[in-house]
Design a protein around this motif. Sequence first.
Motif, PDB file in Angstrom:
ATOM      1  N   VAL A 415      33.867  36.517  26.542  1.00  0.00           N
ATOM      2  CA  VAL A 415      33.283  35.960  27.691  1.00  0.00           C
ATOM      3  C   VAL A 415      33.592  34.512  28.065  1.00  0.00           C
ATOM      4  CG1 VAL A 415      31.112  35.232  28.837  1.00  0.00           C
ATOM      5  CG2 VAL A 415      31.217  37.515  27.457  1.00  0.00           C
ATOM      6  N   ASP A 416      33.818  33.662  27.122  1.00  0.00           N
ATOM      7  CA  ASP A 416      34.412  32.420  27.372  1.00  0.00           C
ATOM      8  C   ASP A 416      35.738  32.324  27.791  1.00  0.00           C
ATOM      9  OD1 ASP A 416      31.944  31.273  26.745  1.00  0.00           O
ATOM     10  OD2 ASP A 416      32.438  30.641  24.458  1.00  0.00           O
ATOM     11  N   PHE A 417      36.413  33.225  27.032  1.00  0.00           N
ATOM     12  CA  PHE A 417      37.959  33.337  27.281  1.00  0.00           C
ATOM     13  C   PHE A 417      38.152  33.636  28.874  1.00  0.00           C
ATOM     14  CE2 PHE A 417      41.776  36.107  28.445  1.00  0.00           C
ATOM     15  CZ  PHE A 417      42.382  35.566  27.660  1.00  0.00           C
ATOM     16  N   PHE A 418      37.294  34.652  29.355  1.00  0.00           N
ATOM     17  CA  PHE A 418      37.477  35.044  30.884  1.00  0.00           C
ATOM     18  C   PHE A 418      36.771  33.993  31.783  1.00  0.00           C
ATOM     19  CE2 PHE A 418      38.092  39.256  29.076  1.00  0.00           C
ATOM     20  CZ  PHE A 418      39.236  39.639  29.498  1.00  0.00           C
ATOM     21  N   ASP A 419      35.861  33.302  31.326  1.00  0.00           N
ATOM     22  CA  ASP A 419      34.929  32.142  32.167  1.00  0.00           C
ATOM     23  C   ASP A 419      36.095  31.016  32.386  1.00  0.00           C
ATOM     24  OD1 ASP A 419      32.699  31.174  33.398  1.00  0.00           O
ATOM     25  OD2 ASP A 419      32.524  30.031  31.529  1.00  0.00           O
ATOM     26  N   GLU A 420      36.688  30.708  31.341  1.00  0.00           N
ATOM     27  CA  GLU A 420      37.592  29.551  31.424  1.00  0.00           C
ATOM     28  C   GLU A 420      38.656  29.847  32.580  1.00  0.00           C
ATOM     29  OE1 GLU A 420      39.049  28.819  27.779  1.00  0.00           O
ATOM     30  OE2 GLU A 420      36.925  28.010  26.877  1.00  0.00           O
ATOM     31  N   ARG A 421      39.102  31.051  32.942  1.00  0.00           N
ATOM     32  CA  ARG A 421      40.216  31.477  33.617  1.00  0.00           C
ATOM     33  C   ARG A 421      39.770  31.981  34.835  1.00  0.00           C
ATOM     34  NH1 ARG A 421      40.958  31.759  28.369  1.00  0.00           N
ATOM     35  NH2 ARG A 421      43.163  31.292  27.636  1.00  0.00           N
ATOM     36  N   ILE A 422      38.610  32.487  35.297  1.00  0.00           N
ATOM     37  CA  ILE A 422      38.462  32.953  36.599  1.00  0.00           C
ATOM     38  C   ILE A 422      37.705  32.006  37.595  1.00  0.00           C
ATOM     39  CG2 ILE A 422      38.431  35.269  35.997  1.00  0.00           C
ATOM     40  CD1 ILE A 422      35.715  35.584  36.560  1.00  0.00           C
ATOM     41  N   PRO A 423      37.743  31.676  38.800  1.00  0.00           N
ATOM     42  CA  PRO A 423      36.928  31.043  39.594  1.00  0.00           C
ATOM     43  C   PRO A 423      35.432  31.370  39.495  1.00  0.00           C
ATOM     44  CG  PRO A 423      38.921  31.665  40.680  1.00  0.00           C
ATOM     45  CD  PRO A 423      38.724  32.524  39.695  1.00  0.00           C
ATOM     46  N   ASP A 424      34.992  30.053  40.121  1.00  0.00           N
ATOM     47  CA  ASP A 424      33.387  30.274  39.953  1.00  0.00           C
ATOM     48  C   ASP A 424      32.793  31.243  40.866  1.00  0.00           C
ATOM     49  OD1 ASP A 424      33.148  28.417  37.937  1.00  0.00           O
ATOM     50  OD2 ASP A 424      32.745  26.670  39.202  1.00  0.00           O
ATOM     51  N   ASP A 425      33.466  31.468  42.137  1.00  0.00           N
ATOM     52  CA  ASP A 425      32.926  32.543  43.164  1.00  0.00           C
ATOM     53  C   ASP A 425      33.328  34.005  43.057  1.00  0.00           C
ATOM     54  OD1 ASP A 425      35.622  32.032  43.453  1.00  0.00           O
ATOM     55  OD2 ASP A 425      35.586  31.695  45.450  1.00  0.00           O
ATOM     56  N   ILE A 426      33.888  34.116  41.752  1.00  0.00           N
ATOM     57  CA  ILE A 426      34.182  35.564  41.381  1.00  0.00           C
ATOM     58  C   ILE A 426      32.802  36.349  40.837  1.00  0.00           C
ATOM     59  CG2 ILE A 426      35.560  37.296  40.213  1.00  0.00           C
ATOM     60  CD1 ILE A 426      37.134  35.381  42.286  1.00  0.00           C
ATOM     61  N   VAL A 427      32.235  36.971  41.644  1.00  0.00           N
ATOM     62  CA  VAL A 427      31.006  37.712  41.151  1.00  0.00           C
ATOM     63  C   VAL A 427      30.840  39.237  41.105  1.00  0.00           C
ATOM     64  CG1 VAL A 427      29.662  35.701  42.160  1.00  0.00           C
ATOM     65  CG2 VAL A 427      30.028  37.688  43.657  1.00  0.00           C
TER      66      VAL A 427
END
Length: 561
Positions: A415-427
Motif C-alpha cells: 500500500v505504501d508503495f502505491f501511496d507514494e506514487r499516485i496523487p492524493d486526488d486519485i479515488v
Amino acid sequence: RLPIEPISQASANQRAGRCGRLGPGVCIRLYEEDGFDARPEFTEPEIQRTNLASVILQMAARDLGNTETFPFLDPPDDRSIRDGIARLIELGAIDGTLKDGRPRLTGLGRQLADLPIDLRLARMVIEANRTACLREVLVITTALTIQDPRERPVEKQAQADQLHARFRDEESDLYSLLNLWAYLGDERKARTSNQFRRMCRNEYLNYRRVREWQDLHAQLRDVTRELGFTTNRKRAERENVHRTVLTGLLSNVGRKDPGSHEYRGARGSRFSINPGSTLFKGSPEWVMAAELVETARLWARGVVAVQPEWIEQAAAHLVTRSYADPWWDADRGAAFANETVTLYGLPLQAERPALYSRVDAEAARELFIRHALVAGEWETHHPFAEHNSIIIDEVLALEAKYRRADLFVDDETVVDFFDERIPDDIVSVRHFDRWWKEERVDNPSLLDLSIDDLLDPDVETPEEEAFPEIWQYGDVTMPVAYEFDPASDSDGVTIDIPIGGLSRIDPDIFDGHVPGLREELVVAMMRSLPKPIRKRLAPIPETARSVLETYDPDGDRFVPF
C-alpha cells in the motif's frame, strides 16, 4: 392548536361587559368563584405564545438590531426566539449564522419579507415563480389563508358531502381546492351576483369566505406582479405543483407506521390524516400536510402524497446524512458506503449506496489502493497490472518452494508503495485511468513492482542451490515443482520423470531430497524413532544439523526405520 383551557380574568370580564352594552345585565359564570380568582389576571401577550419567525425576519430585513436585546413591551422568551430562527432556517430565509447576534438574511429571505402572507405560504409562492406554477400555487396559498369555504351543517352533512364530492381529487386535497376554484370561477362568470350568492348557499359554500378567497387571490396576484413574478399560462404539472408546495411544509411531512393509521412526523411527532381528507382511506406511505391541527389528537389537513426523494431535494439544507460500512465495488471501480438521510429525525433514505469519495476522499483513496492496486479487484488492461501479477506469483512460488509463509511483505508495505506514487486526488478507477494516461508517457515503469519490493528484507532466504529447479541424473533432466499445501496430494516436491528415462533412473537417488529440505526430513525421521533412542538424540534439530554436516549426497543414503 385548538386546546380547551381556562380563560384569563381579563377575558372573562370582557365577556361580562357584553351583557351591559344596551342596558344593565346579569352575567352568570358556569364555574366556581375560587377557580376564577386563581386564574391569571391577563391573557398572555400574543408575542409570547406565537411563532416569531415573521417578527425576526422583518427585524432583520429592516436592520432593527438583535432580537434578544430589542426592547419589546412584553419580551418573548428565548425558546420562542429559537423556534422562530429554526423556522427561518427551515425556509432558507437565513443561513444559520449570526452577525453581531443577528441572523443573516439570504436573498430568499429578503423576498420573503416582501410578501404580506404567512412565511410558509410565501416560500411556496417564491418557489412557484421559479418552477413555473405560480397560477396554481396562488390559488392554493390563498385558500390555506382562509377558513375552508365548504360547510357541513350538522343536519345536512350527507347532502353537503354529496355536493362537495364533485371537487374531490383522490390523490391530493390541494387539487380538490383547485377544482373548487375553477368551478367557482366559471359559476361567477355565468351568474349575477345574487344568483352566485344563492348558488353558494344551496351548495353549502360559504359566500363570504369565497369572496374573501377571491379578494385575497387578487391582492396577492397584484403583489407578485409588482415584484416581477411571472404567472404561467399553461397548466403546471401536478408533481411540479406538489414539489413547490413542499418547500414551505418541510416540517409537516410524515411516514406511515406499518400496521397503524398513524404517521411519524418531524421531531418525534405522530399524527393521523383527517377523516375528511381524500387520502384518509388510501393512507399513502409518505405525505405532507398543509397544516397539523392539535385537538384531542394531532390531525393532518390538506394532505398530499409525496415521495421521499422530493423531500430530500427540497430539504437539502436541512437533512442529516450519515455513512457506514464503506466497501469497494469492483464492478463500478469506486468505493461506496451506506448512506442514511434523515430530516428532523425522520429517515428519508436508509442504507442507500453513495460514492464514498464525496464523504471521505482520503478513505476512498485508501480503499482504491488496497482493493484495486494491491488486491487486483478491478477490470484493467494496464501493462503494469499484468507485470505486478507475474511478480507476485513469483514470490508466492518462492514461498511454496521454501515451504514458508513469511517471505511476502505485508499489505501495508505494498500500500505504501502505491501511496507514494499516485496523487492524493486519485479515488477511483476513473480518476486513475485519466491520470495514468498522461503519466505513463513520461514514466511507464512508475508502478512496476520488483521481487525486492515484495520480499520481506528482515527474513533470511536460502541459497538458490538449496531448491533446484531441475534434477539432473546422467543425461536425464527432470523438472522440479514445489507446492506448500498440506491439504493437497501434491504437497511438497514433485519431480517429473520422462517416460523414456524411467528405466535408467535409480529410485535411491531421491533419498536425499532437495538440499533445502534435508534438515526437515532428518528431523522427521528422528522423531519417528522409538522413545529410548529418540531421547538420546535430543535436542533433535541440533543433532539433525550435525548429521547433515557429514552427509554426502553422492554416496550416503537415508535408511528408513
